[in-house]
Motif scaffolding. Structure first.
Motif, short mmCIF file in Angstrom:
data_model
loop_
_atom_site.label_atom_id
_atom_site.label_comp_id
_atom_site.label_asym_id
_atom_site.label_seq_id
_atom_site.Cartn_x
_atom_site.Cartn_y
_atom_site.Cartn_z
N LYS A 36 0.84 -1.20 0.00
CA LYS A 36 0.00 0.00 0.00
C LYS A 36 0.87 1.25 0.00
O LYS A 36 1.91 1.31 0.66
CB LYS A 36 -0.92 0.01 1.21
CG LYS A 36 -2.00 -1.04 1.11
CD LYS A 36 -3.03 -0.87 2.18
CE LYS A 36 -4.13 -1.88 1.93
NZ LYS A 36 -5.27 -1.63 2.77
N MET A 37 0.42 2.24 -0.73
CA MET A 37 1.14 3.51 -0.83
C MET A 37 0.69 4.45 0.29
O MET A 37 -0.49 4.45 0.67
CB MET A 37 0.89 4.16 -2.19
CG MET A 37 1.38 3.31 -3.37
SD MET A 37 3.13 2.90 -3.29
CE MET A 37 3.85 4.52 -3.41
N PRO A 38 1.60 5.28 0.80
CA PRO A 38 1.21 6.26 1.83
C PRO A 38 0.19 7.25 1.29
O PRO A 38 0.18 7.57 0.10
CB PRO A 38 2.51 6.98 2.17
CG PRO A 38 3.60 6.20 1.53
CD PRO A 38 3.00 5.34 0.47
N ILE A 39 -0.66 7.73 2.16
CA ILE A 39 -1.67 8.71 1.79
C ILE A 39 -1.06 10.10 1.94
O ILE A 39 -0.48 10.43 2.98
CB ILE A 39 -2.92 8.58 2.69
CG1 ILE A 39 -3.55 7.21 2.52
CG2 ILE A 39 -3.91 9.69 2.41
CD1 ILE A 39 -4.64 6.91 3.52
N SER A 40 -1.19 10.91 0.91
CA SER A 40 -0.70 12.28 0.96
C SER A 40 -1.72 13.15 1.67
O SER A 40 -2.91 13.10 1.36
CB SER A 40 -0.46 12.80 -0.46
OG SER A 40 -0.03 14.13 -0.42
N VAL A 41 -1.27 13.94 2.63
CA VAL A 41 -2.16 14.79 3.41
C VAL A 41 -1.66 16.23 3.34
O VAL A 41 -0.50 16.49 3.60
CB VAL A 41 -2.22 14.33 4.88
CG1 VAL A 41 -3.10 15.23 5.71
CG2 VAL A 41 -2.69 12.89 4.97
N ASP A 42 -2.56 17.14 3.02
CA ASP A 42 -2.22 18.56 3.00
C ASP A 42 -2.44 19.13 4.40
O ASP A 42 -3.48 18.86 5.03
CB ASP A 42 -3.10 19.32 2.01
CG ASP A 42 -2.82 18.91 0.57
OD1 ASP A 42 -1.64 18.65 0.26
OD2 ASP A 42 -3.77 18.83 -0.23
N PRO A 43 -1.50 19.92 4.90
CA PRO A 43 -1.68 20.51 6.24
C PRO A 43 -2.82 21.52 6.23
O PRO A 43 -3.14 22.11 5.20
CB PRO A 43 -0.34 21.18 6.51
CG PRO A 43 0.29 21.38 5.19
CD PRO A 43 -0.25 20.31 4.28
N PRO A 44 -3.46 21.72 7.38
CA PRO A 44 -4.53 22.72 7.45
C PRO A 44 -4.01 24.11 7.12
O PRO A 44 -2.82 24.40 7.27
CB PRO A 44 -4.97 22.67 8.92
CG PRO A 44 -4.48 21.36 9.42
CD PRO A 44 -3.25 21.03 8.64
N ALA A 45 -4.91 24.96 6.68
CA ALA A 45 -4.53 26.35 6.38
C ALA A 45 -4.34 27.11 7.69
O ALA A 45 -4.84 26.71 8.74
CB ALA A 45 -5.63 27.01 5.55
N GLY A 46 -3.63 28.21 7.63
CA GLY A 46 -3.43 29.03 8.82
C GLY A 46 -2.12 28.72 9.51
O GLY A 46 -1.33 27.89 9.06
#
Length: 163
Positions: free
Chosen positions: A15-25
């Motif tokens: 399984k490939m890692p899930i890319s996560v965008d950091p929250p804004a701010g």
């Protein structure tokens, strides 16, 4: 032919890692928001309970049953307010990796009813599913005698819906 257990492990490694965008701010606005840190403790635990937790994590003082019950009640309330439905004990078995035992907050109550529960006893110590040998073999769970224990110096945290 490999067993289904080995196939499952093989599939997990692919399984490939899930890319996560950091929250804004600003990072300081969300950093630690899912950690039962001192800020969360001030909201969900009494001053006396917090003092006992600090003594335990900083000086190694053993927590008494009353404190464990108060911590479990506050921790459950905090976690459920953040959408948690389960808790897990995260532990290091003899395999050299990590493992988790997930448990729902829900406990059957009466006829066809349920309540959310996390007690001091459940928080502090549970039996893990220690039925697997490090080499992949199986044994009866009652023979394994594996336990998980809560470390108050390591703050609890939430990932997705799990404390």
């Amino acid at each position: 032919m490999p067993s289904s257990r080995f196939r499952a492990v093989d599939e997990a490694f692919r399984k490939m890692p899930i890319s996560v965008d950091p929250p804004a701010g600003a990072t300081s606005e969300y950093y630690g928001c899912n950690v039962f840190n001192r800020k969360a403790m001030r909201e969900y635990l009494s001053e006396d309970t917090r003092r006992r937790i600090y003594e335990s994590s900083e000086q190694g003082v053993t927590l008494d049953r009353e404190t464990a019950e108060a911590v479990a009640a506050g921790l459950k309330k905090w976690a459920m307010a953040k959408g948690a439905t389960h808790y897990t004990h995260w532990f290091q078995p003899l395999t050299g990796g990590t493992a988790e035992k997930h448990v729902s907050f829900i406990e059957p109550f009466g006829k066809g009813e349920a309540i959310e529960e996390l007690t001091g006893k459940l928080l502090c110590q549970q039996e893990s599913d220690a039925s697997s040998f490090p080499n992949g073999g199986l044994r009866n769970t009652f023979e394994a005698r594996g336990y998980t224990a809560w470390d108050p110096s390591s703050p609890a945290f939430i990932i997705a819906d799990t404390l």
